[in-house]
Design a protein around this motif. Structure first.
Motif, short mmCIF file in Angstrom:
data_model
loop_
_atom_site.label_atom_id
_atom_site.label_comp_id
_atom_site.label_asym_id
_atom_site.label_seq_id
_atom_site.Cartn_x
_atom_site.Cartn_y
_atom_site.Cartn_z
N SER A 10 0.83 -1.22 0.00
CA SER A 10 0.00 0.00 0.00
C SER A 10 0.86 1.27 0.00
O SER A 10 0.53 2.26 -0.67
N GLU A 11 2.00 1.19 0.69
CA GLU A 11 2.88 2.37 0.71
C GLU A 11 3.38 2.65 -0.70
O GLU A 11 3.36 3.80 -1.18
N SER A 12 3.82 1.57 -1.40
CA SER A 12 4.38 1.80 -2.73
C SER A 12 3.31 2.30 -3.71
O SER A 12 3.56 3.17 -4.54
N LEU A 13 2.11 1.75 -3.58
CA LEU A 13 1.04 2.23 -4.46
C LEU A 13 0.77 3.71 -4.23
O LEU A 13 0.61 4.49 -5.18
N ALA A 14 0.73 4.08 -2.93
CA ALA A 14 0.50 5.49 -2.61
C ALA A 14 1.62 6.36 -3.18
O ALA A 14 1.38 7.43 -3.76
N ALA A 15 2.86 5.86 -3.04
CA ALA A 15 4.01 6.62 -3.56
C ALA A 15 3.90 6.78 -5.07
O ALA A 15 4.18 7.85 -5.62
N LEU A 16 3.46 5.70 -5.73
CA LEU A 16 3.37 5.76 -7.20
C LEU A 16 2.36 6.82 -7.66
O LEU A 16 2.55 7.47 -8.69
N GLU A 17 1.32 6.97 -6.83
CA GLU A 17 0.33 8.00 -7.15
C GLU A 17 0.96 9.38 -7.28
O GLU A 17 0.49 10.22 -8.05
N ASN A 18 2.04 9.60 -6.51
CA ASN A 18 2.66 10.93 -6.52
C ASN A 18 3.75 11.10 -7.57
O ASN A 18 4.31 12.17 -7.71
N VAL A 19 4.05 10.00 -8.25
CA VAL A 19 5.09 10.09 -9.28
C VAL A 19 4.53 10.83 -10.49
O VAL A 19 3.47 10.50 -10.99
N THR A 20 5.27 11.89 -10.93
CA THR A 20 4.76 12.67 -12.07
C THR A 20 5.76 12.77 -13.21
O THR A 20 5.43 13.25 -14.27
N HIS A 26 11.68 6.41 -11.99
CA HIS A 26 12.86 5.57 -11.93
C HIS A 26 13.26 5.34 -10.46
O HIS A 26 13.55 4.22 -10.04
N ALA A 27 13.22 6.40 -9.68
CA ALA A 27 13.58 6.31 -8.26
C ALA A 27 12.61 5.37 -7.53
O ALA A 27 13.02 4.54 -6.70
N TRP A 28 11.37 5.48 -7.86
CA TRP A 28 10.34 4.61 -7.26
C TRP A 28 10.65 3.15 -7.57
O TRP A 28 10.59 2.28 -6.72
N GLU A 29 11.01 2.95 -8.87
CA GLU A 29 11.29 1.59 -9.30
C GLU A 29 12.44 0.99 -8.48
O GLU A 29 12.38 -0.15 -8.00
N ILE A 30 13.51 1.82 -8.32
CA ILE A 30 14.65 1.33 -7.55
C ILE A 30 14.25 1.03 -6.10
O ILE A 30 14.58 0.01 -5.53
N ARG A 75 1.67 3.64 -14.90
CA ARG A 75 2.17 4.95 -14.52
C ARG A 75 3.17 5.47 -15.56
O ARG A 75 3.17 6.64 -15.93
N GLU A 76 3.99 4.54 -16.00
CA GLU A 76 5.03 4.92 -16.98
C GLU A 76 4.39 5.50 -18.25
O GLU A 76 4.82 6.51 -18.79
N LYS A 77 3.32 4.86 -18.66
CA LYS A 77 2.63 5.33 -19.86
C LYS A 77 2.07 6.74 -19.64
O LYS A 77 2.20 7.63 -20.48
N LEU A 78 1.47 6.89 -18.47
CA LEU A 78 0.88 8.19 -18.15
C LEU A 78 1.94 9.28 -18.10
O LEU A 78 1.78 10.36 -18.68
N VAL A 79 3.04 8.94 -17.41
CA VAL A 79 4.12 9.93 -17.29
C VAL A 79 4.67 10.29 -18.67
O VAL A 79 4.89 11.47 -18.99
N ALA A 80 4.85 9.27 -19.51
CA ALA A 80 5.38 9.53 -20.85
C ALA A 80 4.45 10.47 -21.62
O ALA A 80 4.89 11.42 -22.27
N GLU A 81 3.17 10.22 -21.50
CA GLU A 81 2.20 11.07 -22.20
C GLU A 81 2.27 12.50 -21.69
O GLU A 81 2.28 13.46 -22.47
N GLN A 82 2.34 12.59 -20.35
CA GLN A 82 2.38 13.94 -19.77
C GLN A 82 3.65 14.66 -20.19
O GLN A 82 3.64 15.84 -20.53
N GLU A 83 4.73 13.90 -20.12
CA GLU A 83 6.00 14.53 -20.48
C GLU A 83 6.03 14.96 -21.94
O GLU A 83 6.54 16.04 -22.28
N LEU A 84 5.47 14.15 -22.85
CA LEU A 84 5.43 14.52 -24.26
C LEU A 84 4.61 15.80 -24.44
O LEU A 84 5.02 16.73 -25.14
#
Ligand code: ZN
Lengths: 344, 851
Positions: A10-20, A26-30, A75-84
């Motif tokens: 649950s902690e990691s899922l919550a953290a992933l929510e904040n990844v933008t 990448h840091a989350w993944e590590i 999340r990766e897909k979302l981030v990529a879209e946002q970043e593009l």
């Protein structure tokens, strides 16, 4: 252990929510899924569990791992879209700034009009025949039925050269005689030519008159060339030049080398015949002088006027260009100001 | 020519709107340039457009003919009077006016007959007579020095007829005048401005135009009377004529009138002369002018007593002859003229009297004291008159007519009509008979018109009957005989050819077509066989040249082909020799000092263009295709070879806000690149460049272009001295002038396309160190030679000077492309050829391979 697993999950899922962005992703993944990531370490510690717990924990741990990888991928897909989207926005240009010029070449407006004339007339079988600029009095006048000192010569002010009887041609009509001599084979062959070229007049240079200008003359000779053909042929030309609905007017006129002679007017295409500055409020614009070739001219060209006949017409491409583009000063044509030429 | 409609109506009934008449005349060849309205409204005819006229239209209710019955003094002002005007109303209207021409009638009681004036009622619109600028005003009631006034009697200026505001209009008594008539019906008029082509000499008069109107409207002509009342002693014995040059003076007619009173002409005559732009002088001179305008036959009046005095007791003899050397004449325009041998003159035994058909001499002119008048109506050769008008710079109404041609039949008609009008206006007595010498008879022109000719020429047929009707409307005498019309030309026409049947028939067919209307002839497409077509190679290649240069980015110019030898001499730095050319085609009558001869070179045109453009355009890349002109010994007409000129100057690329590298100014290699691209586009090979020696070019930066063994022209940087002369120093000027005829002659009709290689190429570089003076072209030639069949491409990619290359040498680096069509090359094969190339450059150029 299972509790620990659930809380990490649950902690990691919550953290992933904040990844933008991809960096924190990448840091989350590590942190969670890397070699030394907390979830990875938990998975690896399965072996340390008592055997009875192992199966249960292992199953759940694998589930969590897969769920986290799925969440990561989403999340990766979302981030990529946002970043593009961000990149595209940041890369936006001021599209109202001017582009880099790519200076094009271009033909002189007179050449453009001459080509247009030549193209239209070619489709009616009229080929281009060119002849010299410096002419004899004989070719420019006498063979065209202008005797010496004839008042018709007053219609064309002439540049004489220091060589007696050599002049700058005042019209392209001497080319009629030259064409008949060259192409007529002693008056045995029909002819259909246009004669474009520069002509010269002894005039003051003003916004309305020039010492040189182009003329395009046409000549058709055959056994059965009639004034109705002249009218019909010029009408066809005018439709191509000025549009299908063009109206023409034919007026009697006089040129020494024609009989009968006529002027051809086109209904002013600027005002539709309503009257405007350009047509001097008359609704008509002169486009050509013309007529049936005078018997003497046919004879001078080697043709027997009792069995041959012909028509001729003359047009002014500069004047036509001026009318078309609203050019008020004929001096623009040979002034070659690039600011003028670049408008064509 | 100005044609007042009121005058025209003397001879023909006009029952269509004048605007329509003007259109009909225009279509028939008498082009009406403009229509001027005097007081009457402009008409509007469906489908016919004339510019809107902004003249003053005289109100038919408020601008009326008024009869001034009495002129009374103004009680409070010496400079004003009270005109009592009968304008058709119940009471007389009192107008306060300062018109000086009413003062002689002041306080003379009732005027009988009355004075006919133009009466403007209250509310009428007129021009303001006191304003310097044209200004309209509406009459309102206003007291003038204590006397109320609401109307007026008008001057010509107030009606817009002229600038005259000295006095009011007073009309002479004439039948039909009655108070209250709208003034439009009395003074209103329309003037047609008719432009006449040289073939319409017969229309150079009101009657001449009336005949055309009659023919167009199919109305009869109503000619004036040519009768005259002669009651004096016979003219025979009082004067005689001696024509020495009948070809130049085919006819001479005289009439004599004695005891005339010289005075102003009657008002109707003065008004008509004014309408056609003539200033009235006196009754005798005015009538000579009137006849000139009425029937187109100029007349001349001599003071007979002055002739008699010159004859010193003998009978005066009029002699017409050519001038002899040294003769002079002071003409009526107060110019003393030296006469030329081709001038035909009217003389007497004592000397020259006047230029025949052009202008009179001062000595025998009509003066206020003249008592007896000898009236001349003569005929003159139009070619000769035109020559004299040009050489003597004389422009007169008589000359305008005689130089276009007047038929000799008109001379006697003019004299008959003129002498009778003189009698009616001067009170003189006409001598019986006339002296009429007509040694050179103008033959009557008869033409037989075959009806089939009409269709052959016009494309539409007429029956003999129809054709005859059209011709008769123009007063031709026509007798139909089957399919032939026997046509006799009326005696005032000189434009129908009698001695060549084909031309004569064409002349008549034109007349039929004119009256029928050109617009009514159908439009057809040529049915005749298409003539043999031919390949127009010089033109096609010229157009291709234009297209290639435009594609490269050059703008086409077209320049004046006239220049001056002095201008072109500036292209050669002093001390250097101009290229050997032919002579100049020089003008005998140049229009200005910078346009006296046909150009020898396009350089002059291009440099002048560059100069004119440099203020606005730093970057110029232009070309011109055009003729140059060389006069050759033993050749009447000059050679007119075609040339191609190219000029480039200024930044290589246009500058922009992005601050990209503009690439500097164009140099020799930019121009050479354009020339190379053109040659590639024309598929020309065997091209070579050598250093040029043209004096207008920079000696170190110009090249002579050859294709095969043919020299094509020079390209390069303009010589700095020439650049300075033409004030073109902002950036190097790169120019080329090529012999376009020679160049395009070398173009092949077809070129073969190489197959695309199917094997991969082997690419190798080679850098060769050679002496500085070795041209790149020589290095490349050796490489190509040594490379043989396997070497498919050589291209220079670097030129390097400096460390470690010794001074005086340079390194040239090339990309070499090896390839065969059949198979993939082996390394050893390539190495072998490469070695051969290295050996060859070492051996033949003393070159070294760069390490
Ligand atoms: Zn218009």
């Amino acid at each position: 252990m299972l509790n620990q697993l659930e809380s990490q999950y649950s902690e990691s899922l919550a953290a992933l929510e904040n990844v933008t962005d991809s960096e924190s992703l990448h840091a989350w993944e590590i942190k969670y899924l890397g070699k030394k990531g907390s979830v990875t370490l938990l998975l690896r510690s399965t072996g340390q569990l008592p055997a009875e717990e192992r199966a249960n924990f292992g199953k759940r741990a694998n589930e969590v791992k897969n769920l986290l990888f799925e969440a990561y991928a989403a999340r990766e897909k979302l981030v990529a879209e946002q970043e593009l989207a961000l990149d595209l926005e940041e890369g936006a240009l001021d599209v109202t700034l001017p582009g880099r010029e790519r200076p094009a070449g271009g033909l002189h407006p007179s050449t453009q009009t001459l080509r247009q004339y030549a193209e239209i007339w070619a489709e009616m079988g009229f080929q281009v025949y060119r002849s010299r600029d410096v002419e004899t009095d004989e070719y420019n006048f006498q063979l065209l039925n202008f005797p010496p000192h004839h008042p018709a010569r007053d219609m064309q002010d002439t540049f004489h050269t220091t060589e007696p009887n050599v002049i700058l041609r005042t019209q392209t009509s001497p080319g009629q005689i030259r064409a008949m001599h060259e192409l007529g084979e002693n008056g045995t062959q029909p002819i259909r030519v246009i004669l474009p070229g520069m002509v010269y007049r002894y005039e003051q240079i003003t916004s309305r008159s020039e010492v040189q200008f182009n003329q395009v003359e046409g000549l058709a000779i055959g056994h059965n060339i009639r004034m109705s053909d002249l009218k019909g042929t010029v009408t066809e030309f005018a439709k191509r030049m000025y549009g299908d609905n063009v109206r023409l007017r034919f007026r009697a006129s006089y040129f020494p080398f024609t009989e009968p002679g006529m002027e051809i007017d086109v209904e002013c295409f600027l005002c539709g015949g309503e009257g405007c500055r350009v047509c001097k409020y008359a609704g008509w614009l002169e486009i050509a002088g013309s007529g049936m070739v005078h018997p003497n001219v046919l004879r001078n060209g080697g043709y027997d006027p009792t069995i041959w006949s012909g028509f001729a017409f003359g047009m002014g491409p500069e004047r036509a260009t001026m009318l078309k583009h609203g050019i008020r000063d004929i001096r623009y044509f040979w002034g070659n100001d690039l600011r003028f030429l670049e408008q064509f | 020519m100005q044609v007042p409609v009121s005058w025209l109506k003397d001879y023909v009934d006009i029952d269509i709107p004048i605007e329509l008449l003007a259109e009909r005349l225009t279509l028939a060849g008498l082009e009406v340039g403009s229509i001027h309205y005097i007081g009457v409204p402009q008409g509007h005819v469906e489908g016919i457009r004339w510019p809107t006229s902004n003249h003053l239209v005289w109100d038919r209710e408020k601008l009326l003919l008024g009869a001034v019955r009495e002129v009374k003094s103004h009680p409070n002002a010496d400079k004003l009077v009270l005109a009592m005007v009968d304008y058709g109303g119940a009471d007389l209207e009192q107008c306060v006016t300062g018109a000086p021409n009413l003062f002689e009638y002041k306080d003379k009681g009732a005027l009988n007959p009355p004075l006919w004036a133009v009466f403007a009622a209250e509310g009428a619109e007129v021009w303001d007579g006191h304003s310097d600028e044209p200004k309209r005003m509406i009459l309102k009631e206003k007291a003038l020095r204590g006397i109320p006034n609401r109307s007026m009697v008008c001057s010509e200026k107030e009606l817009g007829m002229s600038e005259d505001h000295e006095g009011i209009i007073l009309l002479e008594e004439q039948p039909g005048l009655r108070p209250g008539m709208p003034i439009q019906d009395v003074l209103g008029d329309i003037i047609l401005e008719v432009e006449l082509t040289p073939n319409l000499a017969r229309c150079y008069s009101i009657i001449g135009v009336a005949r055309e109107v009659a023919a167009l409207l199919d109305k009869p002509m109503c000619y004036p009377s040519y009768e005259f009342v002669a009651e004096g002693a016979p003219i025979a014995g009082q004067v005689q004529i001696d024509i020495r040059e009948p070809d130049l003076n085919p006819r001479f007619t005289l009439s004599l009138i004695r005891d005339v009173t010289i005075k102003p002409s009657p008002q109707w005559l003065q008004r008509r002369l004014k309408l056609v732009g003539q200033r009235p002088i006196n009754n005798i001179v005015d009538i000579t002018n009137y006849i000139t305008f009425e029937i187109g036959q100029p007349l001349h009046a001599f003071d007979y007593d002055k002739l008699a005095a010159r004859a010193a007791g003998k009978m005066p003899t009029i002699i017409t002859r050519l001038a002899t050397a040294g003769e002079t004449l002071e003409t009526l325009d107060e110019v003393k003229r030296t006469l030329e041998p081709h001038n035909i003159l009217v003389c007497d035994t004592a000397g020259v009297l006047s230029f025949g058909g052009l202008i009179g001499g001062a000595e025998t002119e009509i003066s206020p004291e003249t008592k007896n008048v000898l009236l001349e109506g003569a005929n003159w050769n139009f070619i000769n008159i035109r020559r004299t008008m040009q050489s003597q710079k004389i422009q007169t109404d008589a000359g305008a007519r005689f130089s276009r041609g007047v038929h000799p039949s008109q001379a006697i008609l003019g004299v008959q009509r003129g002498i009778e009008l003189m009698r009616q206006t001067s009170g003189g007595i006409i001598a019986k008979g006339m002296i009429d010498t007509y040694p050179k008879q103008q033959p009557t022109v008869k033409v037989d018109l075959a009806i089939s000719e009409i269709e052959r020429l016009l494309g539409m047929g007429f029956t003999a009957d129809e054709a005859a009707k059209f011709l008769r409307r123009l007063e031709f005498d026509v007798k139909a005989e089957g399919e032939t019309l026997h046509v006799t030309t009326p005696d005032y026409r000189l434009d129908i050819t009698g001695d060549d049947p084909v031309t004569g028939q064409a002349d008549l067919i034109e007349e039929i077509a004119r009256i029928y209307g050109y617009d009514n002839i159908p439009d057809t497409i040529i049915a005749d066989a298409m003539p043999p077509q031919w390949a127009n190679i010089p033109l096609e290649r010229e157009e291709r040249t234009r297209d290639i240069l435009v594609a490269i980015g050059l703008r086409e110019t077209i320049s004046y082909r006239l220049t001056s030898p002095e201008r072109e001499a500036l292209l050669i730095p002093s001390g250097m020799e101009a290229p050997k050319n032919g002579g100049y085609v020089e003008l005998a009558n140049p229009i200005s000092a910078d346009k006296t001869a046909m150009r020898h070179t396009l350089l002059i045109s291009m440099l002048e263009n560059a100069f004119n453009n440099q203020r606005y355009n730093a970057r110029q890349q232009i070309f011109e295709i055009g003729n140059v002109y060389f006069k050759r010994e033993g050749q009447l007409l000059p050679d007119e070879p075609r040339r191609l000129g190219i000029l480039m100057t200024g930044p290589r690329r246009t500058s922009n806000w992005l601050k990209d590298d503009a690439g500097g100014n164009v140099d020799f290699y930019d121009l050479k690149g354009v020339v190379e691209e053109l040659l590639v586009g024309l598929h020309l090979s065997d091209v070579s460049y050598a250093r040029a020696s043209h004096p207008s070019f920079h000696p170190g930066r110009s090249a002579q272009l050859s294709v095969g063994k043919t020299e094509i022209g020079t390209l390069g940087e303009l010589h700095p001295i020439v650049a300075r002369t033409f004030d073109l120093t902002a950036a190097p000027i790169l120019v080329a002038e090529l012999d376009l005829d020679a160049l395009l002659d070398l173009v092949q009709d077809r070129h073969e396309v190489k197959p695309l290689p199917i094997t991969p190429p082997v690419l190798q570089d080679i850098a060769i160190v050679v002496n500085e003076e070795t041209p790149a072209a020589a290095v490349e030639a050796v490489i190509v030679q040594a490379g043989g069949d396997l070497l498919k491409g050589v291209s220079l990619f670097d030129v390097y000077r400096g460390d470690p290359i010794p001074t005086g040498q340079k390194s040239l680096a090339y990309n070499l492309v090896y390839q065969t069509d059949e198979r993939t090359l082996k390394d050893e094969e390539v190495a072998r050829v490469h070695k051969r190339i290295v050996k060859a450059v070492e051996r033949e150029l003393g070159a070294k391979l760069r390490a």
